[in-house]
Motif scaffolding. Structure first.
Motif, PDB file in Angstrom:
ATOM      1  N   VAL A 294       0.830  -1.206   0.000  1.00 27.02           N
ATOM      2  CA  VAL A 294       0.000   0.000   0.000  1.00 27.02           C
ATOM      3  C   VAL A 294       0.864   1.255   0.000  1.00 27.02           C
ATOM      4  CG1 VAL A 294      -1.694   1.317   1.339  1.00 27.02           C
ATOM      5  CG2 VAL A 294      -1.971  -1.157   1.048  1.00 27.02           C
TER       6      VAL A 294
ATOM      7  N   ALA B  43      -5.318   2.946  -1.625  1.00 23.49           N
ATOM      8  CA  ALA B  43      -4.182   3.634  -2.243  1.00 23.49           C
ATOM      9  C   ALA B  43      -4.615   4.381  -3.497  1.00 23.49           C
ATOM     10  CB  ALA B  43      -3.074   2.624  -2.576  1.00 23.49           C
TER      11      ALA B  43
ATOM     12  N   ILE C 153       1.099   4.016  -3.123  1.00 22.08           N
ATOM     13  CA  ILE C 153       0.761   5.440  -2.978  1.00 22.08           C
ATOM     14  C   ILE C 153       1.915   6.299  -3.490  1.00 22.08           C
ATOM     15  CG2 ILE C 153       0.306   7.278  -1.306  1.00 22.08           C
ATOM     16  CD1 ILE C 153      -1.132   5.104   0.408  1.00 22.08           C
TER      17      ILE C 153
END
Length: 429
Positions: A27, A333, A31
């Motif tokens: 995650v 995300a 991002i």
């Protein structure tokens, strides 16, 4: 301990960023890759001092059933092709059946004119691809082997009214500062605790056993799941160097039964697994080392504070019943990337309600819906009175014989449109 204010004021100790991501897992790395094109200066703080590793000679016991929504997001980050070069197994069918009765449901991708239902991917494949992609950006700075001692409350930015800054205090004396800190540090998130986020959580009373097994018959591109009174048993297809006799197992059961199964030698465990799986793939020939872990559901009552936001397992954890945990994290995300990119383009602070409140409004309902669904399945397929067993068997068979309902369920398995990045929608017939 050094006074925090003195520490932060030391020019040699203070490092300024636009965005700090704590946690370099799937995650957090996703991002970073998603917002890198904006040009913002990004720091990733990772506790591990070694890069994630994928071993082509053995299958990682931690796998995920990635939906089409997750695949499209990963493709938009330019990592899907790298994952395919390692090991990705598509599946075209799902077969679910009831141990105490005749109820069953079968799904096939042909029902919605799709090439497949999803992909079984080792977590190490996804993570190594994301980390490699993130390191191709000059504006993403990795800090590995990092120990964090704490974070500051939101500090008002006098140059930008309404904006706040947050600081992260590292064990080595450095202080990192940014307008937003993303807590992507997992289910036992220290940042969630330090931020004082309240959670609702409870034990499922289950443990999950995971491993990779080899079966007598090929998996046929099918995900299998059998519901038993003690918990569900799932076999997820994995193709290794063209050999489709492998599956990753997730066996959720009571702590007592888990302890018994973990105490068996490999031969006896394979025999038990063959029996409980009703020899759907013939005999289980071998199994890799087994691992077990307790299952707990957790959900933060809110996902953000000024300058601090939760994503992935730091915000929510669910039963691995349908392999949706990673998908929920990746859609967190994807949504956060959209909102941060839009805020940056509008020259709007990243850590304020207009940015983070929208992220929460978009993700919390979907996450809660999936958590409620998994909890409902867990309760429905646990030990229940005979009349309810009859009803659930009848219900499964009814759904299996109702094409319109099956198609709707299959579309949801592929990934709901609302959860996708706006520039990567699923097109289904």
């Amino acid at each position: 301990m050094i006074d925090r204010q003195t520490q932060a004021c030391a020019a040699d100790n203070l490092q300024l960023y636009d965005l700090i991501i704590v946690g370099g897992g799937m995650v957090g790395a996703a991002i970073a890759c998603g917002v890198a094109a904006t040009g913002m200066k990004i720091a990733i703080l990772e506790a591990a001092d070694q890069e994630p590793f994928w071993n082509p000679e053995s299958v990682d016991p931690r796998v995920s059933a990635l939906t089409e929504a997750s695949r499209l997001f990963l493709d938009s980050l330019n990592v899907w092709h790298c994952m395919q070069q390692k090991r990705v197994t598509s599946y075209q069918q799902m077969k679910v059946w009831e141990a105490d009765g005749t109820g069953h449901i079968e799904f096939n991708c042909d029902d919605v004119f799709a090439e497949n239902i999803g992909h079984i991917v080792e977590n190490s494949v996804t993570q190594t691809a994301l980390v490699a992609q993130s390191k191709s950006y000059d504006n993403i700075h990795w800090h590995c082997g990092i120990r964090i001692e704490g974070i500051s409350p939101g500090l008002e930015n006098k140059a930008k009214p309404g904006d706040v800054q947050r600081q992260v205090y590292l064990q080595d004396g450095r202080v990192l500062q940014a307008g937003l800190i993303v807590a992507a540090d997992g289910a036992r998130s220290c940042l969630r605790e330090w931020g004082g986020f309240e959670t609702r959580e409870w034990d499922y009373g289950h443990e999950a056993i995971v491993s990779t097994i080899k079966s007598e018959q090929p998996h046929g591109g099918t995900c299998w799941q059998r519901f038993m009174p003690t918990g569900p048993l799932a076999l997820l297809p994995v193709t290794v160097s063209g050999d489709d006799h492998y599956c990753s197992i997730v066996w959720s059961t009571t702590p007592e039964e888990s302890a018994r199964l973990m105490s068996l030698d490999a031969t006896d465990f394979c025999s038990e697994l063959s029996l409980h799986f009703e020899h759907k793939l013939g005999r289980v020939i071998s199994c890799d080392p087994r691992y077990s872990f307790p299952l707990r559901q957790r959900h933060a009552k809110r996902y953000w504070q000024p300058g601090l936001v939760l994503a992935g397992d730091a915000a929510h954890t669910i039963h691995p019943l349908a392999g949706q945990g990673v998908n929920l994290g990746l859609l967190d995300a994807a949504t956060l990337v959209e909102e941060l990119t839009a805020a940056w383009q509008r020259k709007q602070p990243l850590g304020i309600e207009q940015t983070l409140g929208k992220y929460q409004r978009r993700r919390m309902p979907d996450n809660l819906k999936m958590m409620a669904l998994m909890e409902g399945f867990k309760r429905l397929y646990g030990p229940v009175p005979l009349p309810l067993r009859w009803l659930r068997n009848t219900g499964m068979s009814l759904v299996n014989n109702t094409p319109s309902v099956k198609k709707q369920l299959l579309r949801q398995a592929l990934g709901e449109r609302d959860g996708l990045p706006r520039n990567a929608q699923v097109h289904l017939a």
